[in-house]
Design a protein around this motif. Structure first.
Motif, short mmCIF file in Angstrom:
data_model
loop_
_atom_site.label_atom_id
_atom_site.label_comp_id
_atom_site.label_asym_id
_atom_site.label_seq_id
_atom_site.Cartn_x
_atom_site.Cartn_y
_atom_site.Cartn_z
N MET A 1 -27.18 92.76 51.52
CA MET A 1 -25.77 92.90 51.26
C MET A 1 -25.36 94.35 51.53
O MET A 1 -26.08 95.28 51.21
CB MET A 1 -25.47 92.53 49.81
CG MET A 1 -24.02 92.70 49.47
SD MET A 1 -23.58 92.28 47.79
CE MET A 1 -24.36 90.73 47.57
N LEU A 2 -24.19 94.51 52.12
CA LEU A 2 -23.66 95.83 52.43
C LEU A 2 -22.88 96.39 51.25
O LEU A 2 -22.25 95.65 50.50
CB LEU A 2 -22.71 95.77 53.62
CG LEU A 2 -23.30 95.38 54.97
CD1 LEU A 2 -22.18 95.23 56.00
CD2 LEU A 2 -24.29 96.41 55.43
N CYS B 1 -10.52 102.08 47.24
CA CYS B 1 -11.15 101.66 45.98
C CYS B 1 -12.53 102.25 45.73
O CYS B 1 -13.07 102.09 44.65
CB CYS B 1 -11.29 100.14 45.96
SG CYS B 1 -9.77 99.25 46.26
N GLY B 2 -13.11 102.90 46.74
CA GLY B 2 -14.46 103.41 46.61
C GLY B 2 -15.48 102.37 47.06
O GLY B 2 -15.11 101.32 47.58
N PRO B 3 -16.77 102.62 46.83
CA PRO B 3 -17.82 101.69 47.27
C PRO B 3 -17.73 100.34 46.57
O PRO B 3 -17.61 100.27 45.35
CB PRO B 3 -19.12 102.41 46.88
CG PRO B 3 -18.74 103.84 46.70
CD PRO B 3 -17.32 103.83 46.24
N GLU C 1 -19.22 91.21 49.35
CA GLU C 1 -18.61 89.96 48.90
C GLU C 1 -17.10 90.08 48.70
O GLU C 1 -16.39 89.09 48.74
CB GLU C 1 -19.26 89.48 47.60
CG GLU C 1 -20.72 89.12 47.77
CD GLU C 1 -21.39 88.87 46.43
OE1 GLU C 1 -20.90 89.35 45.39
OE2 GLU C 1 -22.43 88.18 46.45
N GLU C 2 -16.60 91.29 48.45
CA GLU C 2 -15.16 91.50 48.23
C GLU C 2 -14.38 91.54 49.54
O GLU C 2 -13.15 91.52 49.52
CB GLU C 2 -14.92 92.81 47.48
CG GLU C 2 -15.43 92.82 46.06
CD GLU C 2 -15.03 94.08 45.33
OE1 GLU C 2 -14.12 94.81 45.78
OE2 GLU C 2 -15.64 94.34 44.27
N PHE C 3 -15.07 91.62 50.66
CA PHE C 3 -14.42 91.83 51.95
C PHE C 3 -14.49 90.58 52.82
O PHE C 3 -15.38 89.75 52.69
CB PHE C 3 -15.10 92.99 52.71
CG PHE C 3 -14.94 94.31 52.02
CD1 PHE C 3 -13.93 95.18 52.41
CD2 PHE C 3 -15.79 94.69 51.00
CE1 PHE C 3 -13.78 96.41 51.78
CE2 PHE C 3 -15.66 95.91 50.37
CZ PHE C 3 -14.65 96.76 50.76
N ALA C 4 -13.53 90.47 53.73
CA ALA C 4 -13.51 89.40 54.72
C ALA C 4 -13.58 90.03 56.11
O ALA C 4 -12.74 90.86 56.45
CB ALA C 4 -12.24 88.57 54.58
N TYR C 5 -14.59 89.62 56.88
CA TYR C 5 -14.74 90.10 58.25
C TYR C 5 -13.71 89.41 59.12
O TYR C 5 -13.58 88.19 59.10
CB TYR C 5 -16.16 89.80 58.74
CG TYR C 5 -16.39 90.10 60.21
CD1 TYR C 5 -16.65 91.39 60.63
CD2 TYR C 5 -16.33 89.10 61.15
CE1 TYR C 5 -16.86 91.68 61.97
CE2 TYR C 5 -16.55 89.36 62.50
CZ TYR C 5 -16.80 90.66 62.89
OH TYR C 5 -17.01 90.93 64.22
N VAL D 1 -15.50 104.34 57.73
CA VAL D 1 -14.52 103.32 57.34
C VAL D 1 -13.18 104.02 57.20
O VAL D 1 -13.09 105.04 56.52
CB VAL D 1 -14.90 102.63 56.01
CG1 VAL D 1 -13.84 101.61 55.63
CG2 VAL D 1 -16.26 101.95 56.13
N GLU D 2 -12.16 103.47 57.85
CA GLU D 2 -10.84 104.06 57.76
C GLU D 2 -9.78 102.98 57.58
O GLU D 2 -9.97 101.85 57.99
CB GLU D 2 -10.53 104.90 59.00
CG GLU D 2 -10.55 104.12 60.29
CD GLU D 2 -10.46 105.01 61.52
OE1 GLU D 2 -10.65 106.23 61.42
OE2 GLU D 2 -10.18 104.45 62.60
#
Length: 81
Positions: free
Chosen positions: A1-2, A9-11, A15-19, A78-79
């Motif tokens: 997991m990344l 929001c910080g690190p 699972e919170e993200f959608a590609y 990440v930007e």
């Protein structure tokens, strides 16, 4: 997991993200009746760095551009978009 460093929001866990897609993906809309308005995505999937678009769907909801190595999955940048 990344562990993705959201600029708002910080690190956070992947699972919170959608590609969404790779920035270099080609999107084509096909007008054929059988697949009307279907988006077809193609990319070379080469080794090395990739620029990807992600959404922090279960967080701030912001769209992000991530630079990530396709082999090691190391995140370089990440930007916000």
């Amino acid at each position: 997991m990344l562990l993705i460093p959201c600029p708002h929001c910080g690190p956070r866990n992947q699972e919170e993200f959608a590609y969404e897609r790779s920035v270099d993906s080609v999107v084509r809309i096909d007008d054929a009746p059988a697949v009307a308005m279907a988006a077809l995505y193609t990319r070379a999937n080469l080794r090395g760095e990739d620029h990807e678009i992600w959404c922090h769907a279960h967080g701030c909801g912001q769209w992000l551009r991530m630079t990530r190595d396709r082999v090691t999955h190391a995140i370089r940048n990440v930007e916000a978009l």
